[in-house]
Design a protein around this motif. Structure first.
Motif, PDB file in Angstrom:
ATOM      1  N   THR A 136      41.716  16.440 -59.276  1.00  0.00           N
ATOM      2  CA  THR A 136      42.359  16.576 -57.969  1.00  0.00           C
ATOM      3  C   THR A 136      43.852  16.809 -58.085  1.00  0.00           C
ATOM      4  O   THR A 136      44.437  17.553 -57.296  1.00  0.00           O
ATOM      5  N   ASN A 172      43.817  26.426 -57.007  1.00  0.00           N
ATOM      6  CA  ASN A 172      43.029  25.383 -56.365  1.00  0.00           C
ATOM      7  C   ASN A 172      43.872  24.181 -55.953  1.00  0.00           C
ATOM      8  O   ASN A 172      43.385  23.063 -55.905  1.00  0.00           O
ATOM      9  N   GLU A 174      46.542  22.552 -53.007  1.00  0.00           N
ATOM     10  CA  GLU A 174      47.108  22.634 -51.662  1.00  0.00           C
ATOM     11  C   GLU A 174      48.610  22.370 -51.661  1.00  0.00           C
ATOM     12  O   GLU A 174      49.342  22.916 -50.842  1.00  0.00           O
ATOM     13  N   GLN A 175      49.067  21.518 -52.579  1.00  0.00           N
ATOM     14  CA  GLN A 175      50.480  21.151 -52.625  1.00  0.00           C
ATOM     15  C   GLN A 175      50.999  21.239 -54.062  1.00  0.00           C
ATOM     16  O   GLN A 175      50.269  20.943 -55.015  1.00  0.00           O
ATOM     17  N   ALA A 185      53.678  24.126 -50.126  1.00  0.00           N
ATOM     18  CA  ALA A 185      52.260  24.461 -50.060  1.00  0.00           C
ATOM     19  C   ALA A 185      51.888  25.432 -51.172  1.00  0.00           C
ATOM     20  O   ALA A 185      52.656  26.341 -51.512  1.00  0.00           O
ATOM     21  N   PRO A 187      48.957  28.260 -52.801  1.00  0.00           N
ATOM     22  CA  PRO A 187      48.719  28.172 -54.247  1.00  0.00           C
ATOM     23  C   PRO A 187      49.888  28.635 -55.119  1.00  0.00           C
ATOM     24  O   PRO A 187      49.843  28.457 -56.336  1.00  0.00           O
ATOM     25  N   ASN A 205      45.766  18.271 -54.446  1.00  0.00           N
ATOM     26  CA  ASN A 205      45.333  18.232 -53.055  1.00  0.00           C
ATOM     27  C   ASN A 205      45.672  16.859 -52.493  1.00  0.00           C
ATOM     28  O   ASN A 205      44.947  15.889 -52.717  1.00  0.00           O
ATOM     29  N   LYS A 207      48.394  14.628 -49.382  1.00  0.00           N
ATOM     30  CA  LYS A 207      49.172  14.662 -48.154  1.00  0.00           C
ATOM     31  C   LYS A 207      50.635  14.404 -48.448  1.00  0.00           C
ATOM     32  O   LYS A 207      50.990  13.637 -49.345  1.00  0.00           O
TER      33      LYS A 207
END
Length: 455
Positions: A136, A172, A174-175, A185, A187, A205, A207
């Motif tokens: 992740t 792959n 998000e951040q 952000a 990719p 990925n 927040k």
């Protein structure tokens, strides 16, 4: 500490005024979270005039495609066969024919490597020098040498702090976050810093949460929890500012990441790569007592105070040489005790030193004035015994003069942080030769000083 494991090693950033010249890193990074592969194409410029006394360090997991000079010509280098390790990195020495390339103005280096992905299994350890994939996220700090690091042989100095302009790609993710810039952000994102920093990499990925004085990555805290956390950190910064005379005004980035070592319940560890503090093994929101607006556990405050203290010892002063670990970790731990004492009273510090002395009464050390190699100051020495030495100095000269000594260390021009530095800064702060000789006789020459510590 029994509950928290501090593994804050090889930090953090230099202020731009500490060294007049820092390398500049430019290029691209490609990361695949599913395979653990990292491919980099970098150029290093603005390299200090080090003559032939330098090495190029790169994580042992990378394979070099080639190294080129300023003209774009492929050059030779030592280290690919029977190479020598320095920490987590293999040492490479660029060559011009059979001779070491002197004063390289620019080096271009391309390399790739693949690292294990930990999802449902673990390593036996996790630490700042590990390039950690968990399917992740990716976490890679400066200590891991995911980017090429210049080593100054004469000064025994790692030039980990660089200015940079790099593009990071991860299809792959998000951040993407690179220490010294804002999270962006994926990719693909571009990052830059004109201030020398240690470019920690955190991709995945997760927040992003923002408050007025901090950015939080990969946490699930509520607004109320964020406010309490930020206030506790701000209190620590204010204490250090008052005592050390140097403000800590930079917005922190707090990362909650998954350890790749299996932890027992309640155990966490952290490290700092200024201005980022990364915490593994815990739920940050779960540490907050919203009703009383504080950390739930009394051990949390000194834990974070230690990491915040690395802004001063590790950043304002960047240790090196034989007393590297003492000036990096023992000072940060001592400061965390003083910050926590200011909040909870001497009942905390007395208990801390009593516990340390009981645990270390049979611990034998190489006296600081006899240390010849930095790793003679091992983990227990640097985190637990070293603060007792500083406590001993405080006993002899008082708290105010102790902070004067620490301030003098922070204001010193870049020097070799060996035992002579320790003594010289004590003298410069106003400690008399008679006082130093007494301190040295009692607290330095002994292999164990626990019976001398007052609490």
């Amino acid at each position: 500490m029994t509950k928290k494991l501090l593994l804050t090693v090889l930090p953090i950033c230099l202020l731009s005024f500490v060294f007049a010249q820092s390398p500049h890193l430019n290029g691209t990074v490609n990361v695949d979270l599913q395979t653990g592969q990292i491919t980099c194409d970098f150029s290093l410029t603005n390299i200090p005039e080090l003559g032939k006394d330098y090495q190029l360090l790169l994580n042992k997991g990378f394979n070099i495609k080639h190294i080129k000079n300023a003209k774009g010509e492929v050059i030779a280098y030592d280290g690919f066969y029977n190479g020598k390790m320095r920490g987590e990195g293999l040492a490479y020495i660029p060559k011009n024919g059979d001779k070491v390339l002197e004063n390289p103005k620019q080096l271009e280096i391309s390399y790739t490597g693949a690292f294990p992905i930990y999802k449902d299994d673990y390593n036996f350890t996790d630490f700042k020098g590990l390039i950690a994939f968990n399917g992740t996220t990716l976490r890679a700090s400066e200590q891991s040498k995911w980017y090429p690091v210049i080593y100054d042989v004469k000064k025994d100095q790692l030039l980990e702090q660089v200015t940079y302009a790099i593009t990071v790609k991860c299809n792959n993710a998000e951040q993407i976050f690179v220490n010294g810039d804002e999270p962006k952000a994926g990719p693909t994102a571009k990052f830059a810093s004109e201030v020398p920093l240690a470019p920690l990499l955190f991709i995945g990925n997760y927040k992003v949460q923002q408050t007025s004085n901090a950015v939080f990555l990969n946490t699930a805290m509520t607004k109320a929890q964020l406010a309490v956390f930020e206030a506790e950190i701000a209190e620590m910064k204010a204490f250090y500012h008052r005592k050390l005379g140097i403000p800590y005004q930079t917005k922190n980035v707090i990362i909650e990441h998954t350890a790749v070592e299996k932890f027992n319940k309640g155990r966490i560890w952290g490290f700092a790569s200024y201005p980022t503090i990364a915490i593994a093994g815990g739920d940050l929101g779960g540490t907050i007592d919203e009703a009383n607006k504080k950390f739930k556990d009394s051990t949390d405050y000194p834990f974070y105070a230690h990491e915040v203290a690395h802004y001063y010892f590790g950043n304002v002063l960047q240790p090196n040489a034989t007393l590297f670990w003492f000036f990096l970790e023992s000072t940060a731990e001592y400061l965390s005790v003083k910050a926590t004492e200011a909040k909870f009273g001497k009942v905390y510090s007395n208990a801390y030193f009593k516990n340390a002395c009981n645990n270390l009464k049979n611990f034998k050390v190489v006296p600081l004035n006899k240390v010849t190699e930095m790793n003679q100051i091992g983990g227990t020495y640097r985190y637990n015994y070293g603060p007792l030495i500083l406590r001993g100095l405080e006993q002899m000269i008082g708290e105010k003069r102790m902070f004067d000594f620490l301030k003098t260390c922070l204001k010193a021009k870049p020097k070799t942080t060996d035992y002579a530095f320790f003594r010289d800064q004590a003298m410069a702060s106003g400690i008399t030769e008679a006082e130093w000789n007494a301190f040295e006789k009692q607290f330095i020459d002994s292999e164990n000083i626990t019976a001398l510590i007052k609490y």
